[in-house]
Scaffold this motif. Structure first.
Motif, PDB file in Angstrom:
ATOM      1  N   ALA A 187       5.377  -9.799  -4.949  1.00 39.08           N
ATOM      2  CA  ALA A 187       4.710  -8.734  -4.782  1.00 39.08           C
ATOM      3  C   ALA A 187       3.327  -8.795  -4.676  1.00 39.08           C
ATOM      4  O   ALA A 187       2.704  -7.862  -4.033  1.00 39.08           O
ATOM      5  N   LYS A 188       2.691  -9.751  -5.450  1.00 44.10           N
ATOM      6  CA  LYS A 188       1.231 -10.046  -5.634  1.00 44.10           C
ATOM      7  C   LYS A 188       0.734 -10.896  -3.942  1.00 44.10           C
ATOM      8  O   LYS A 188      -0.232 -10.344  -3.624  1.00 44.10           O
ATOM      9  N   LEU A 189       1.563 -11.622  -3.604  1.00 38.41           N
ATOM     10  CA  LEU A 189       1.394 -12.475  -2.562  1.00 38.41           C
ATOM     11  C   LEU A 189       1.350 -11.702  -1.365  1.00 38.41           C
ATOM     12  O   LEU A 189       0.571 -11.894  -0.390  1.00 38.41           O
ATOM     13  N   SER A 190       2.462 -10.550  -1.235  1.00 41.51           N
ATOM     14  CA  SER A 190       2.479 -10.165   0.178  1.00 41.51           C
ATOM     15  C   SER A 190       3.061  -8.561  -0.425  1.00 41.51           C
ATOM     16  O   SER A 190       4.223  -8.373  -0.422  1.00 41.51           O
ATOM     17  N   PRO A 191       2.305  -7.685  -0.460  1.00 44.68           N
ATOM     18  CA  PRO A 191       2.765  -6.212  -1.063  1.00 44.68           C
ATOM     19  C   PRO A 191       3.566  -5.680   0.035  1.00 44.68           C
ATOM     20  O   PRO A 191       4.411  -4.834  -0.236  1.00 44.68           O
ATOM     21  N   ILE A 192       3.175  -5.852   1.440  1.00 37.59           N
ATOM     22  CA  ILE A 192       4.028  -5.343   2.137  1.00 37.59           C
ATOM     23  C   ILE A 192       5.330  -5.718   2.300  1.00 37.59           C
ATOM     24  O   ILE A 192       6.319  -5.075   2.692  1.00 37.59           O
ATOM     25  N   LEU A 193       5.588  -7.052   1.844  1.00 41.12           N
ATOM     26  CA  LEU A 193       6.754  -7.671   2.073  1.00 41.12           C
ATOM     27  C   LEU A 193       7.618  -7.142   0.793  1.00 41.12           C
ATOM     28  O   LEU A 193       8.932  -6.895   0.891  1.00 41.12           O
ATOM     29  N   ALA A 194       6.972  -6.725  -0.274  1.00 44.45           N
ATOM     30  CA  ALA A 194       7.678  -6.060  -1.146  1.00 44.45           C
ATOM     31  C   ALA A 194       8.343  -4.741  -1.097  1.00 44.45           C
ATOM     32  O   ALA A 194       9.272  -4.381  -1.438  1.00 44.45           O
ATOM     33  N   LEU A 195       7.267  -4.006  -0.374  1.00 46.02           N
ATOM     34  CA  LEU A 195       7.758  -2.660  -0.058  1.00 46.02           C
ATOM     35  C   LEU A 195       9.010  -2.580   1.088  1.00 46.02           C
ATOM     36  O   LEU A 195       9.791  -1.947   0.914  1.00 46.02           O
ATOM     37  N   LEU A 196       9.037  -3.598   2.049  1.00 46.70           N
ATOM     38  CA  LEU A 196      10.041  -3.614   3.025  1.00 46.70           C
ATOM     39  C   LEU A 196      11.211  -4.106   2.259  1.00 46.70           C
ATOM     40  O   LEU A 196      12.399  -3.878   2.874  1.00 46.70           O
ATOM     41  N   PHE A 197      11.241  -5.029   1.531  1.00 45.80           N
ATOM     42  CA  PHE A 197      12.564  -5.063   0.405  1.00 45.80           C
ATOM     43  C   PHE A 197      13.009  -4.166  -0.574  1.00 45.80           C
ATOM     44  O   PHE A 197      14.098  -3.730  -0.358  1.00 45.80           O
ATOM     45  N   PHE A 198      12.042  -3.339  -0.909  1.00 45.09           N
ATOM     46  CA  PHE A 198      12.575  -2.497  -1.915  1.00 45.09           C
ATOM     47  C   PHE A 198      13.055  -1.308  -1.525  1.00 45.09           C
ATOM     48  O   PHE A 198      14.105  -0.768  -1.895  1.00 45.09           O
ATOM     49  N   ILE A 199      12.375  -0.923  -0.208  1.00 47.22           N
ATOM     50  CA  ILE A 199      13.150   0.425   0.085  1.00 47.22           C
ATOM     51  C   ILE A 199      14.810   0.412   0.736  1.00 47.22           C
ATOM     52  O   ILE A 199      15.528   0.964   0.370  1.00 47.22           O
ATOM     53  N   PRO A 200      14.853  -0.723   1.641  1.00 47.34           N
ATOM     54  CA  PRO A 200      16.396  -0.945   1.853  1.00 47.34           C
ATOM     55  C   PRO A 200      17.330  -1.282   0.604  1.00 47.34           C
ATOM     56  O   PRO A 200      18.452  -0.990   0.840  1.00 47.34           O
ATOM     57  N   ALA A 201      16.643  -1.956  -0.285  1.00 44.30           N
ATOM     58  CA  ALA A 201      17.534  -2.405  -1.013  1.00 44.30           C
ATOM     59  C   ALA A 201      17.873  -1.351  -2.037  1.00 44.30           C
ATOM     60  O   ALA A 201      19.182  -1.238  -2.376  1.00 44.30           O
ATOM     61  N   MET A 202      16.975  -0.295  -2.313  1.00 46.90           N
ATOM     62  CA  MET A 202      17.408   0.978  -3.185  1.00 46.90           C
ATOM     63  C   MET A 202      18.232   1.732  -2.374  1.00 46.90           C
ATOM     64  O   MET A 202      19.210   2.315  -2.914  1.00 46.90           O
ATOM     65  N   ASN A 203      17.982   1.646  -1.016  1.00 45.52           N
ATOM     66  CA  ASN A 203      19.056   2.376  -0.235  1.00 45.52           C
ATOM     67  C   ASN A 203      20.457   1.842  -0.293  1.00 45.52           C
ATOM     68  O   ASN A 203      21.735   2.416  -0.213  1.00 45.52           O
ATOM     69  N   LEU A 204      20.637   0.452  -0.277  1.00 48.23           N
ATOM     70  CA  LEU A 204      21.895   0.096  -0.099  1.00 48.23           C
ATOM     71  C   LEU A 204      22.502   0.116  -1.517  1.00 48.23           C
ATOM     72  O   LEU A 204      23.667   0.423  -1.640  1.00 48.23           O
ATOM     73  N   LEU A 240      26.678  -2.086  -9.813  1.00 49.29           N
ATOM     74  CA  LEU A 240      26.375  -3.450  -9.705  1.00 49.29           C
ATOM     75  C   LEU A 240      25.567  -3.888  -8.483  1.00 49.29           C
ATOM     76  O   LEU A 240      24.903  -4.927  -8.407  1.00 49.29           O
ATOM     77  N   THR A 241      25.711  -3.366  -7.305  1.00 50.83           N
ATOM     78  CA  THR A 241      24.851  -3.603  -6.237  1.00 50.83           C
ATOM     79  C   THR A 241      23.386  -3.531  -6.763  1.00 50.83           C
ATOM     80  O   THR A 241      22.442  -4.233  -6.418  1.00 50.83           O
ATOM     81  N   LEU A 242      23.092  -2.067  -7.508  1.00 52.23           N
ATOM     82  CA  LEU A 242      21.754  -1.899  -8.139  1.00 52.23           C
ATOM     83  C   LEU A 242      21.499  -3.107  -8.791  1.00 52.23           C
ATOM     84  O   LEU A 242      19.985  -3.570  -8.700  1.00 52.23           O
ATOM     85  N   LEU A 243      22.166  -3.698  -9.736  1.00 56.62           N
ATOM     86  CA  LEU A 243      21.946  -4.852 -10.501  1.00 56.62           C
ATOM     87  C   LEU A 243      21.682  -5.876  -9.777  1.00 56.62           C
ATOM     88  O   LEU A 243      20.790  -6.728  -9.976  1.00 56.62           O
ATOM     89  N   ALA A 244      22.556  -6.114  -9.023  1.00 54.55           N
ATOM     90  CA  ALA A 244      22.169  -7.446  -7.962  1.00 54.55           C
ATOM     91  C   ALA A 244      20.707  -7.332  -7.159  1.00 54.55           C
ATOM     92  O   ALA A 244      20.155  -8.556  -7.395  1.00 54.55           O
ATOM     93  N   VAL A 245      20.435  -6.355  -6.661  1.00 60.27           N
ATOM     94  CA  VAL A 245      19.250  -6.315  -6.021  1.00 60.27           C
ATOM     95  C   VAL A 245      18.107  -6.110  -6.892  1.00 60.27           C
ATOM     96  O   VAL A 245      17.152  -6.580  -6.761  1.00 60.27           O
ATOM     97  N   ALA A 246      18.378  -5.625  -7.976  1.00 63.13           N
ATOM     98  CA  ALA A 246      17.158  -5.629  -9.281  1.00 63.13           C
ATOM     99  C   ALA A 246      16.728  -6.795  -9.678  1.00 63.13           C
ATOM    100  O   ALA A 246      15.744  -7.206  -9.683  1.00 63.13           O
ATOM    101  N   ARG A 247      17.901  -7.699  -9.636  1.00 64.30           N
ATOM    102  CA  ARG A 247      17.757  -9.019 -10.275  1.00 64.30           C
ATOM    103  C   ARG A 247      16.884  -9.995  -8.965  1.00 64.30           C
ATOM    104  O   ARG A 247      16.011 -10.495  -9.612  1.00 64.30           O
ATOM    105  N   VAL A 248      17.167  -9.796  -7.927  1.00 59.65           N
ATOM    106  CA  VAL A 248      16.353 -10.546  -6.831  1.00 59.65           C
ATOM    107  C   VAL A 248      14.902  -9.677  -6.955  1.00 59.65           C
ATOM    108  O   VAL A 248      13.821 -10.430  -6.919  1.00 59.65           O
TER     109      VAL A 248
END
Length: 535
Positions: A366-383, A423-431
């Motif tokens: 998230a610190k190294l590449s904020p745009i990458l963090a955003l790109l993961f977070f949005i579809p992960a929460m959607n899933l 459980l999907t939320l738990l899995a992506v939250a762990r990532v």
């Protein structure tokens, strides 16, 4: 002239593009331009096809002047045209991503002489399967896309890819042989493979023969769709391929199997004769898949298990045989194609930026590449189905349809769906917590690039970063476009749900499909539709 008359171009254009791309093997820029241009033109055509049937209506196109049931028929309705648009949109995004990766890596993962023609052939096979109006042409579509997928999966020729490719080939051949045997038995029993004609003639067979044919087709499609217990092959096959290949496989190939299940269940075998086994399979697919995901430390394998798990939601909607259930399943298919592909593309960026896709080696992204963090977070929460995203809306539609059905098994699936979502939320939250949020020093086996200062990792020498490179804009841009498309499914959820419910009603009614193919004077056996709370 009706725009539906141009439907065969959705298959022909990618094939012609593949031929031209192959002729341009020594001109990489021209090859890329041809591939992207052809897919863009195909997507435009398919958007026009969807617009032509948006308010209802089904159109059939006969190839070569041979009238049904003897000739090849392509059918455009709301479900097939929606699948065409979504599949071509994500295919175009993945192609742009792969192009950016190929230019950045000197085409190591995507040889220009192989990747582009093969990829366009894959798109042609997918389009052919969605438009097919007879079982044998559906089989041809499967074989076209599977043949292309064999090549794409083994790009690079590494040991793990070859081993995974062998497993994938064996399983695909088994399912294809079973499908071909089923087609032969259907033809032997009815004298036709045209699906509209079969919708009428299968009803004249005795119940035992119908059940046998029904089960054989379900098993063949269940393998292709990765429905439990026929899903064992997927988590070991998909993660080994290059990132863009894994993304398009995860987004599309299993959904073609789901599409075939939906089409045959609603058109050829209407009713609820096998709904109970389908519901049990849906529940096991959801639960076993997500439990497998929780046990993974590699993001690609984790997403492969969530892919299997969420196929269960689609089978659940299909098994309810109601307008509301099937409409929610259609919506969820469109949602899942987009979101799952987005996450695999993001994982490719994570692997490129952080040096690995294992959460044991990742931290501080998230610190190294904020745009990458955003790109993961949005579809992960959607899933995971967090409101107000489309994943939440699709799951609410399925849960509501299950409650309206009111059977004990439907309630069990509703509970299973809610638990799977949590459980999907738990899995992506762990990532998220391990790969993005924690400090690099807390990682079990951190890559050196993660321990460097941000300014050093961004501007330091290539040697100091090993094989980790900065993210090419083309790859980031295509991934961002797909994430935005996923968000747009939430913004335009109302119209999408409307067309999904209309598509479900037409599929369960069958009359529009059958009369579009065989003629308006064709008598269609009446069916009692279960509204199940449909809009």
């Amino acid at each position: 002239m009706n725009i539906a008359s141009f439907a065969p171009l959705a298959v022909v254009l990618p094939i012609l593009g593949a031929a031209l791309a192959f002729l341009l093997i020594r001109h990489s820029r021209a090859q890329r331009a041809v591939s992207i241009g052809v897919l863009s033109l195909t997507l435009l055509l398919e958007c026009l096809l969807l617009a032509s049937v948006w308010d209802g209506g089904t159109a059939a196109v006969t190839i070569g002047g041979w009238l049904p049931p003897w000739g090849i028929t392509m059918v455009v309705d709301q479900f097939s045209s929606l699948m065409l648009v979504v599949s071509s949109a994500i295919s175009l995004a993945v192609l742009v991503y792969a192009t950016g990766q190929g230019m950045a890596d000197g085409d190591q993962d995507a040889p220009v002489s192989i990747f582009h023609p093969t990829y366009l052939i894959l798109v042609a096979g997918v389009s052919n399967a969605f438009l097919s109006g007879d079982l044998f042409n559906l089989y041809v579509g499967f074989e076209i896309l599977l043949t292309a997928s064999y090549v794409l999966m083994t790009l690079g020729g590494t040991g793990p890819r070859i081993r995974a490719g062998v497993t994938y080939v064996v399983v695909s051949v088994v399912s294809s042989v079973l499908f071909l045997i089923s087609i032969a038995m259907v033809y032997g029993a009815t004298g036709t493979v045209n699906m509209a004609d079969l919708a009428i003639k299968l009803a004249d067979l005795d119940e035992g023969t119908q059940t046998l044919l029904h089960v054989m087709l379900l098993v063949a499609f269940g393998i292709k769709a990765a429905v439990f217990p026929l899903s064992f092959w997927l988590p070991d096959s998909y993660p080994t391929a290059p990132a863009p290949v894994t993304a398009v496989f995860a987004g599309l190939l299993t959904k073609v199997g789901v599409y075939a299940m939906v089409r045959t269940e609603t058109l050829l075998f209407p009713g609820d004769s096998l709904n109970t086994p389908l519901m049990v399979a849906a529940l096991l697919t959801m639960v076993v898949g997500i439990l497998g995901a929780l046990a993974q430390s590699d993001i690609k394998r984790l997403l492969s298990f969530t892919l299997v798990s969420h196929i269960g939601y689609m089978v659940f909607g299909l098994a309810m045989s109601s307008v509301a259930g099937l409409g929610a399943a259609v919506f969820y298919v469109a949602h899942h194609i987009t979101i799952q592909t987005s996450l695999f593309l993001v994982t490719g960026l994570i692997e490129r930026r952080g040096g690995s896709s294992s959460v044991d080696r990742l931290a501080g992204l998230a610190k190294l590449s904020p745009i990458l963090a955003l790109l993961f977070f949005i579809p992960a929460m959607n899933l995971a189905g967090i409101p107000p995203f489309s994943g939440f809306l699709g799951k609410v539609g399925l849960i509501q349809a299950g409650i309206d059905l009111g059977t004990p098994l439907a309630y069990a699936l509703v509970i299973g769906g809610v638990v799977t979502s949590l459980l999907t939320l738990l899995a992506v939250a762990r990532v998220w917590n391990r790969a993005f949020w924690r400090k690099p020093s807390d990682a079990e086996h951190p890559d050196p690039v993660l321990l460097a200062e941000p300014e050093d990792s961004d501007t330091g020498s290539r040697a100091g970063r090993k094989n980790v490179t900065l993210l090419p804009r083309t790859m980031v841009g295509s991934t961002l476009g797909l994430v935005v498309l996923g968000v747009s499914l939430t913004v335009f959820a109302g119209p999408l749900f409307t067309v999904s419910d209309q598509a479900a009603h037409e599929m369960l009614d069958r009359s529009a499909y059958i009369q579009a193919v065989l003629g308006e004077d064709t008598e269609v056996p009446p069916l009692a539709l279960k509204d199940g709370g449909g809009k």
